[in-house]
Design a protein around this motif. Sequence first.
Motif, PDB file in Angstrom:
ATOM      1  N   PRO A   1      16.834  55.088  -7.770  1.00 54.19           N
ATOM      2  CA  PRO A   1      17.324  55.109  -5.502  1.00 54.19           C
ATOM      3  C   PRO A   1      18.576  54.611  -6.038  1.00 54.19           C
ATOM      4  CG  PRO A   1      15.339  53.666  -7.108  1.00 54.19           C
ATOM      5  CD  PRO A   1      15.578  55.101  -7.958  1.00 54.19           C
ATOM      6  N   GLU A   2      18.773  54.357  -4.404  1.00 50.95           N
ATOM      7  CA  GLU A   2      20.604  53.345  -3.928  1.00 50.95           C
ATOM      8  C   GLU A   2      19.693  52.213  -4.361  1.00 50.95           C
ATOM      9  OE1 GLU A   2      21.676  54.265  -0.521  1.00 50.95           O
ATOM     10  OE2 GLU A   2      21.823  56.792  -1.198  1.00 50.95           O
ATOM     11  N   THR A   3      20.494  51.499  -4.955  1.00 44.26           N
ATOM     12  CA  THR A   3      20.843  50.173  -5.291  1.00 44.26           C
ATOM     13  C   THR A   3      22.424  49.774  -5.175  1.00 44.26           C
ATOM     14  OG1 THR A   3      21.110  50.321  -7.883  1.00 44.26           O
ATOM     15  CG2 THR A   3      18.806  50.443  -6.973  1.00 44.26           C
ATOM     16  N   THR A   4      22.309  48.415  -5.293  1.00 41.69           N
ATOM     17  CA  THR A   4      23.627  47.301  -5.129  1.00 41.69           C
ATOM     18  C   THR A   4      23.397  46.324  -5.754  1.00 41.69           C
ATOM     19  OG1 THR A   4      22.477  46.160  -3.401  1.00 41.69           O
ATOM     20  CG2 THR A   4      24.242  48.524  -2.791  1.00 41.69           C
ATOM     21  N   PRO A   5      24.577  45.673  -6.216  1.00 42.90           N
ATOM     22  CA  PRO A   5      24.343  44.592  -7.345  1.00 42.90           C
ATOM     23  C   PRO A   5      24.938  43.713  -5.978  1.00 42.90           C
ATOM     24  CG  PRO A   5      27.006  45.995  -7.155  1.00 42.90           C
ATOM     25  CD  PRO A   5      26.172  47.099  -6.191  1.00 42.90           C
ATOM     26  N   LEU A   6      23.997  42.793  -6.831  1.00 44.25           N
ATOM     27  CA  LEU A   6      23.773  41.217  -6.409  1.00 44.25           C
ATOM     28  C   LEU A   6      25.187  40.286  -5.492  1.00 44.25           C
ATOM     29  CD1 LEU A   6      21.542  39.143  -5.421  1.00 44.25           C
ATOM     30  CD2 LEU A   6      22.319  37.662  -7.636  1.00 44.25           C
ATOM     31  N   ALA A   7      24.952  40.379  -4.392  1.00 47.31           N
ATOM     32  CA  ALA A   7      26.170  39.285  -3.536  1.00 47.31           C
ATOM     33  C   ALA A   7      25.635  38.666  -3.134  1.00 47.31           C
ATOM     34  CB  ALA A   7      26.863  40.683  -2.998  1.00 47.31           C
ATOM     35  N   GLY A   8      26.325  37.138  -3.233  1.00 46.99           N
ATOM     36  CA  GLY A   8      26.285  36.365  -2.430  1.00 46.99           C
ATOM     37  C   GLY A   8      25.795  35.050  -3.411  1.00 46.99           C
ATOM     38  N   ASP A   9      25.193  34.003  -2.566  1.00 48.30           N
ATOM     39  CA  ASP A   9      24.712  32.738  -3.773  1.00 48.30           C
ATOM     40  C   ASP A   9      23.507  32.586  -3.437  1.00 48.30           C
ATOM     41  OD1 ASP A   9      23.941  31.745  -0.717  1.00 48.30           O
ATOM     42  OD2 ASP A   9      26.009  30.552  -0.467  1.00 48.30           O
ATOM     43  N   ALA A  10      23.012  31.407  -3.638  1.00 50.16           N
ATOM     44  CA  ALA A  10      21.194  31.209  -3.648  1.00 50.16           C
ATOM     45  C   ALA A  10      21.086  30.575  -2.358  1.00 50.16           C
ATOM     46  CB  ALA A  10      21.482  30.475  -4.845  1.00 50.16           C
ATOM     47  N   ARG A  11      20.841  30.553  -1.175  1.00 51.53           N
ATOM     48  CA  ARG A  11      20.660  29.757  -0.061  1.00 51.53           C
ATOM     49  C   ARG A  11      19.837  30.848   0.597  1.00 51.53           C
ATOM     50  NH1 ARG A  11      26.467  26.347   0.977  1.00 51.53           N
ATOM     51  NH2 ARG A  11      26.212  28.929   1.005  1.00 51.53           N
ATOM     52  N   GLY A  12      18.952  31.073   1.281  1.00 51.80           N
ATOM     53  CA  GLY A  12      18.724  31.503   2.453  1.00 51.80           C
ATOM     54  C   GLY A  12      17.662  33.167   2.077  1.00 51.80           C
ATOM     55  N   ASP A  13      18.463  34.362   2.227  1.00 51.20           N
ATOM     56  CA  ASP A  13      17.370  35.553   1.574  1.00 51.20           C
ATOM     57  C   ASP A  13      18.020  35.629   0.215  1.00 51.20           C
ATOM     58  OD1 ASP A  13      16.886  36.153   4.310  1.00 51.20           O
ATOM     59  OD2 ASP A  13      19.077  37.445   4.809  1.00 51.20           O
ATOM     60  N   ALA A  14      18.742  34.956  -0.162  1.00 48.23           N
ATOM     61  CA  ALA A  14      18.736  35.162  -2.105  1.00 48.23           C
ATOM     62  C   ALA A  14      17.778  34.606  -2.377  1.00 48.23           C
ATOM     63  CB  ALA A  14      20.430  34.894  -2.668  1.00 48.23           C
TER      64      ALA A  14
ATOM     65  N   GLY B   1       8.274  46.455  -1.676  1.00 45.56           N
ATOM     66  CA  GLY B   1       8.583  45.322  -1.620  1.00 45.56           C
ATOM     67  C   GLY B   1      10.222  45.196  -1.909  1.00 45.56           C
ATOM     68  N   THR B   2      10.174  45.339  -2.956  1.00 46.49           N
ATOM     69  CA  THR B   2      10.819  44.613  -4.227  1.00 46.49           C
ATOM     70  C   THR B   2      12.463  45.181  -4.347  1.00 46.49           C
ATOM     71  OG1 THR B   2       8.930  45.100  -6.401  1.00 46.49           O
ATOM     72  CG2 THR B   2      12.003  44.891  -6.310  1.00 46.49           C
ATOM     73  N   VAL B   3      13.248  44.057  -4.397  1.00 45.41           N
ATOM     74  CA  VAL B   3      14.663  44.415  -3.910  1.00 45.41           C
ATOM     75  C   VAL B   3      15.165  44.228  -5.121  1.00 45.41           C
ATOM     76  CG1 VAL B   3      16.938  43.261  -2.666  1.00 45.41           C
ATOM     77  CG2 VAL B   3      15.480  43.209  -1.914  1.00 45.41           C
TER      78      VAL B   3
END
Length: 436
Positions: free
Chosen positions: A23-36, A208-210
């Motif tokens: 399945p298509e995936t992407t690297p983790l990007a961004g900080d640890a706030r909000g949706d992360a 629902g897993t990312v």
Amino acid sequence: MPPAPGTDPKSHGLWAMTAPPPPETTPLAGDARGDARVDVAVVGAGYTGLAAALRLAGAGARVRVLEAAGIGSGGAGRNVGLVNAGLWVMPDDIVATLGAEKGEGLLSLLGGAPAEVFALVARHAIPCEATPNGTLHCAVGRAGRAEIEARAAQWQARGAPVHLLDADAARTMIGGGRYRGALLDDRAGTIQPLAYARGLARAAMGAGTVLHTASPVRAVEEGAGGWVLCTDGGRLAADWIIVATDAYSFGPWERLAREQVPLPYFNFATPPIPEALRGRILPGRQGIWDTQQVLTSLRYDAAGRLVFGSIGALGGLAGVHDSYARRALARLFPELPPAPFEAGWFGTIGMTDDALPRFRRLARNVVSISGYNGRGIGPGTVFGRLLADLVLGRIRPEEVPLPERDVTVPRWRAAQAAFYAAGSAAAHLVGERAPA
């Protein structure tokens, strides 16, 4: 860090050639706030991590999987694909080591592991060549015969559907060889291992897993609100962490790999064998493995290729292992037409000092099970489910059928690893390992 599937022809071989795309995936990007921010961060996209993520997401938890390379990059995408029940250790010895409660609990859990694997495959329609036709544990010499007799008696005493075959019956089921008999285990079977891992990933993501690939965890920080996992591209906050990296662990949990002695294991795949021969060579399509210390394994894939495996790394020793595999196949099945192998690949089996897995609470709300000793498919699947249930509060730590033990690195680990590699090469250089 292991290479992503497809980047190295010696890492995933036939399985990368024939598995459905991931399945298509992407690297983790961004900080640890909000949706992360999630309830559970799962580190590692092998069987344990993906089975845990699937279970957690199905229960409504917010889950992200962080994978250093690609789905099934470690042992999950490299192994021979035998879905066996239990462990290498004899059932009675497991009980003697762990005690009656945990020992029998572990045997019950792992004895049912193949059924759980095949049920997941059916439930989620995973295209992974699942063949639940059993496996044959083949006896080499008198010592091998005594081993399978003891193993049969101990499993039969626990009601397992295993059957002891004499030499003639084994020869008929295998289509060759001079084994002293075999133990047929009806619980077991074979799958395309990388396809199974990718299918679990797709199912977990559908629940629902990312899932983030190319996201190695470099550091972990503890804060008042839980944990922050740091990768090259971002930071993820989580209340719980499941560490599912086993023999391929590095970074914050490197010691989980270092407590295991690495044992290299290779596989070669023949071209599809002629249809007329498939009715005589392994006609029931069971996978086989033998009782030798430098063992051999063998199974079909869906296209009729024979996948031959044994202990050893490829690289500079590829010629030694290639020649040995050809001699062994010719001795087992003289009617096989000679042909170059279509693929060759290898990976690492992590061996613990007692050949038993390890359950760890590595820190507050950080849990792990590792050390599968070459039995990753069934145990990885059921232990992933068990870790998810632990995080969900459905079971208590004391209900895990493994004791908690400190992480200890073997004193002579490097020497033992070098001994295994050299010993397997020497055995393959001089021997055909013909069954006697």
